[in-house]
Design an enzyme around this catalytic site. Sequence first.
Site, PDB file in Angstrom:
ATOM      1  N   LYS A 125      35.896  78.886  66.921  1.00 12.15           N
ATOM      2  CA  LYS A 125      35.181  78.244  68.268  1.00 12.15           C
ATOM      3  C   LYS A 125      35.072  79.287  69.273  1.00 12.15           C
ATOM      4  O   LYS A 125      35.929  80.500  69.502  1.00 12.15           O
ATOM      5  CB  LYS A 125      35.929  77.225  68.675  1.00 12.15           C
ATOM      6  CG  LYS A 125      34.820  76.101  69.287  1.00 12.15           C
ATOM      7  CD  LYS A 125      34.018  75.385  68.637  1.00 12.15           C
ATOM      8  CE  LYS A 125      32.753  74.648  69.346  1.00 12.15           C
ATOM      9  NZ  LYS A 125      32.285  73.882  68.755  1.00 12.15           N
ATOM     10  N   ASP A 165      26.676  74.866  70.684  1.00 10.15           N
ATOM     11  CA  ASP A 165      27.460  73.684  71.408  1.00 10.15           C
ATOM     12  C   ASP A 165      27.086  73.398  72.604  1.00 10.15           C
ATOM     13  O   ASP A 165      25.891  73.629  73.136  1.00 10.15           O
ATOM     14  CB  ASP A 165      29.064  73.967  71.075  1.00 10.15           C
ATOM     15  CG  ASP A 165      29.999  72.839  71.278  1.00 10.15           C
ATOM     16  OD1 ASP A 165      30.127  72.331  70.224  1.00 10.15           O
ATOM     17  OD2 ASP A 165      30.678  72.645  72.374  1.00 10.15           O
TER      18      ASP A 165
HETATM   19  P1  NDP Z   1      24.426  69.703  74.973  1.00 15.99           P
HETATM   20  O1  NDP Z   1      25.056  70.653  75.657  1.00 15.99           O
HETATM   21  O2  NDP Z   1      23.127  69.871  74.096  1.00 15.99           O
HETATM   22  O3  NDP Z   1      24.625  68.159  75.514  1.00 15.99           O
HETATM   23  C1  NDP Z   1      25.739  67.752  76.137  1.00 15.99           C
HETATM   24  C2  NDP Z   1      25.418  66.441  76.893  1.00 15.99           C
HETATM   25  O4  NDP Z   1      26.614  65.610  77.294  1.00 15.99           O
HETATM   26  C3  NDP Z   1      24.695  66.902  78.046  1.00 15.99           C
HETATM   27  O5  NDP Z   1      23.593  65.618  78.192  1.00 15.99           O
HETATM   28  C4  NDP Z   1      25.409  66.557  79.248  1.00 15.99           C
HETATM   29  O6  NDP Z   1      25.378  66.330  80.298  1.00 15.99           O
HETATM   30  C5  NDP Z   1      26.466  65.567  78.683  1.00 15.99           C
HETATM   31  N1  NDP Z   1      27.783  65.614  79.060  1.00 15.99           N
HETATM   32  C6  NDP Z   1      28.482  66.728  79.180  1.00 15.99           C
HETATM   33  N2  NDP Z   1      29.824  66.408  79.807  1.00 15.99           N
HETATM   34  C7  NDP Z   1      29.753  65.234  80.273  1.00 15.99           C
HETATM   35  C8  NDP Z   1      30.820  64.327  80.748  1.00 15.99           C
HETATM   36  N3  NDP Z   1      32.023  64.800  81.191  1.00 15.99           N
HETATM   37  N4  NDP Z   1      30.424  62.983  81.031  1.00 15.99           N
HETATM   38  C9  NDP Z   1      28.972  62.748  80.811  1.00 15.99           C
HETATM   39  N5  NDP Z   1      28.083  63.539  80.067  1.00 15.99           N
HETATM   40  C10 NDP Z   1      28.267  64.629  79.567  1.00 15.99           C
HETATM   41  O7  NDP Z   1      25.795  69.633  73.776  1.00 15.99           O
HETATM   42  P2  NDP Z   1      25.753  69.122  72.322  1.00 15.99           P
HETATM   43  O8  NDP Z   1      24.766  68.002  72.235  1.00 15.99           O
HETATM   44  O9  NDP Z   1      25.551  70.200  71.444  1.00 15.99           O
HETATM   45  O10 NDP Z   1      27.372  68.511  72.320  1.00 15.99           O
HETATM   46  C11 NDP Z   1      27.665  67.158  72.490  1.00 15.99           C
HETATM   47  C12 NDP Z   1      28.955  67.281  71.732  1.00 15.99           C
HETATM   48  O11 NDP Z   1      28.997  67.260  70.291  1.00 15.99           O
HETATM   49  C13 NDP Z   1      30.248  68.414  71.896  1.00 15.99           C
HETATM   50  O12 NDP Z   1      31.549  67.649  71.976  1.00 15.99           O
HETATM   51  C14 NDP Z   1      30.036  69.157  70.833  1.00 15.99           C
HETATM   52  O13 NDP Z   1      31.298  69.839  70.691  1.00 15.99           O
HETATM   53  C15 NDP Z   1      29.792  68.295  69.702  1.00 15.99           C
HETATM   54  N6  NDP Z   1      28.947  68.862  68.512  1.00 15.99           N
HETATM   55  C16 NDP Z   1      27.962  69.468  68.713  1.00 15.99           C
HETATM   56  C17 NDP Z   1      27.303  70.124  67.434  1.00 15.99           C
HETATM   57  C18 NDP Z   1      26.090  70.557  67.411  1.00 15.99           C
HETATM   58  O14 NDP Z   1      25.480  71.222  66.554  1.00 15.99           O
HETATM   59  N7  NDP Z   1      25.499  70.823  68.844  1.00 15.99           N
HETATM   60  C19 NDP Z   1      28.145  69.970  66.372  1.00 15.99           C
HETATM   61  C20 NDP Z   1      29.408  69.199  66.232  1.00 15.99           C
HETATM   62  C21 NDP Z   1      29.578  68.669  67.193  1.00 15.99           C
HETATM   63  P3  NDP Z   1      24.276  67.320  81.266  1.00 15.99           P
HETATM   64  O15 NDP Z   1      22.986  67.441  80.873  1.00 15.99           O
HETATM   65  O16 NDP Z   1      24.454  67.037  82.567  1.00 15.99           O
HETATM   66  O17 NDP Z   1      24.757  68.823  81.079  1.00 15.99           O
END
Ligand code: NDP
Length: 451
Positions: A125, A165
């Site tokens: 990571k 991520d």
């Molecule tokens: P993105 O950056 O695309 O989206 C993250 C989303 O979560 C955004 O809408 C963000 O808000 C919101 N967010 C972040 N922190 C908080 C918080 N503290 N409270 C509320 N909302 C929050 O990331 P991903 O969708 O790629 O990743 C999301 C999760 O999935 C993570 O845990 C990641 O590790 C996991 N994951 C992702 C994978 C992937 O393929 N992308 C694979 C496996 C796991 P804002 O828009 O304001 O930033």
Amino acid sequence: MSVINQVIEKVKRVDPGQKEFHQAVTEVLETLEPTVKRHPEFVKAGIYERIIEPDRTLMFRVPWVDDKGNVQVNRGFRIQFNNAIGPYKGGLRFHPSVNLSIIKFLGFEQIFKNSLTTLPMGGAKGGADFDPKGKSDGEVMRFCQSFMRELFRHIGAEVDVPAGDIGVGGREIGYLFGYYKKIRNEHTGVLTGKGLEYGGSLIRPEATGYGAVYFAAEMLATRGLDFNNKIVAVSGAGNVAQYAIEKANQMGGKVITVCDSSATIIDDKGIDPDKCCYVMDLKNVKRGRISEYAEKYKASCYDGKNVWDVIREQGIKVDIALPCATQNEIDGANAQALVNNGCICVAEGANMPSTPEAVKIFQDNKILFGPGKAANAGGVSTSGLEMSQNSMKLSWTREEVDKRLLLIMKSIHKSCMDAAEAYGRKDDYVTGANIAGFIKVAKAMLAYGIV
Ligand code: NDP
């Protein structure tokens, strides 16, 4: 004291302050207790002590110049945790909260997740404490180029293959790959999540969200249930959340929540496919705030609250919960509220979104609970499929990749069920996922001797 407790104590002693890493190690190792008796050879070879120590931890300065001409400095990370079963593989996270503890927890979890996928990928990571939010495209590009100026010497298609991520989507992967290609003078599958024009795979953007829904559907099927007419809560509004909403809709569910880091939306009428497209455009193109959804669709908006707080405070009933935002977003009180309101299934799209107290509440109440390392493994699985296509220099159709993704999610579900039963914890997906992922890596480590 058992070897498991000794290792957990050591991690806490030698790395004080790394609370997310402690949480992940404790959660995994405690469930591995049944393997200690059954595999004395693992104890003798020091597998438990070795698996919690990364192969390599890289931390580096990332200097860049903002639009006003000011020099900015961020901290970059890449943790190559374990390559026993394949090249290092795992995403890059760009978010101000990124630190060594968070990258270590994510890299550690990635070892077991990647092992579960059935594909040959080790765990890694990386990321930086850089916040792409509010930055211009030029600033993001200059940051990505500076980040890659150091990272390039540590990665490679057969060595370490990063992906996206939080905060690292198609735009960032484009800048990172473009710069790697320029300084290495080679066009290889060194990153996944690439654009379709330059080696990306169809379905990769959808894969984590779709996979989480496929996994939830598999869990529901064990009780003769499905998504049809179920009320679904999704948190996040990013890559994983968007496609979890899309697939939950396709499977007949009604999604009523979405959030970003500043607000939660409750839409009782349902976030239908048109509204889901609006969220994608808002977050991926306009890079706006989710509160704009409430104005457009006359939905309720709760500033400064996450989905699970709002569900608890407002007493909202949901059948299926798909946390897809970030770590530790569901605490014990929120988990109890979900249970009290009749929730039957929780599938973690995000990594470690439920605190240990929340997981215990779900398990004690016999909720179908799919931990992130199983439920969100569709993303890295499809990254693995992207690597295969890059190696073979061909591209599979959308249907082909989606079919493989579905099969992989079914296979992960079965591996979890089988391992849980084999080690005396029937229906416990947490134990099943950890043991199934661990055994393969441990056997490979055993074969190599002490390295
Ligand atoms: P993105 O950056 O695309 O989206 C993250 C989303 O979560 C955004 O809408 C963000 O808000 C919101 N967010 C972040 N922190 C908080 C918080 N503290 N409270 C509320 N909302 C929050 O990331 P991903 O969708 O790629 O990743 C999301 C999760 O999935 C993570 O845990 C990641 O590790 C996991 N994951 C992702 C994978 C992937 O393929 N992308 C694979 C496996 C796991 P804002 O828009 O304001 O930033």
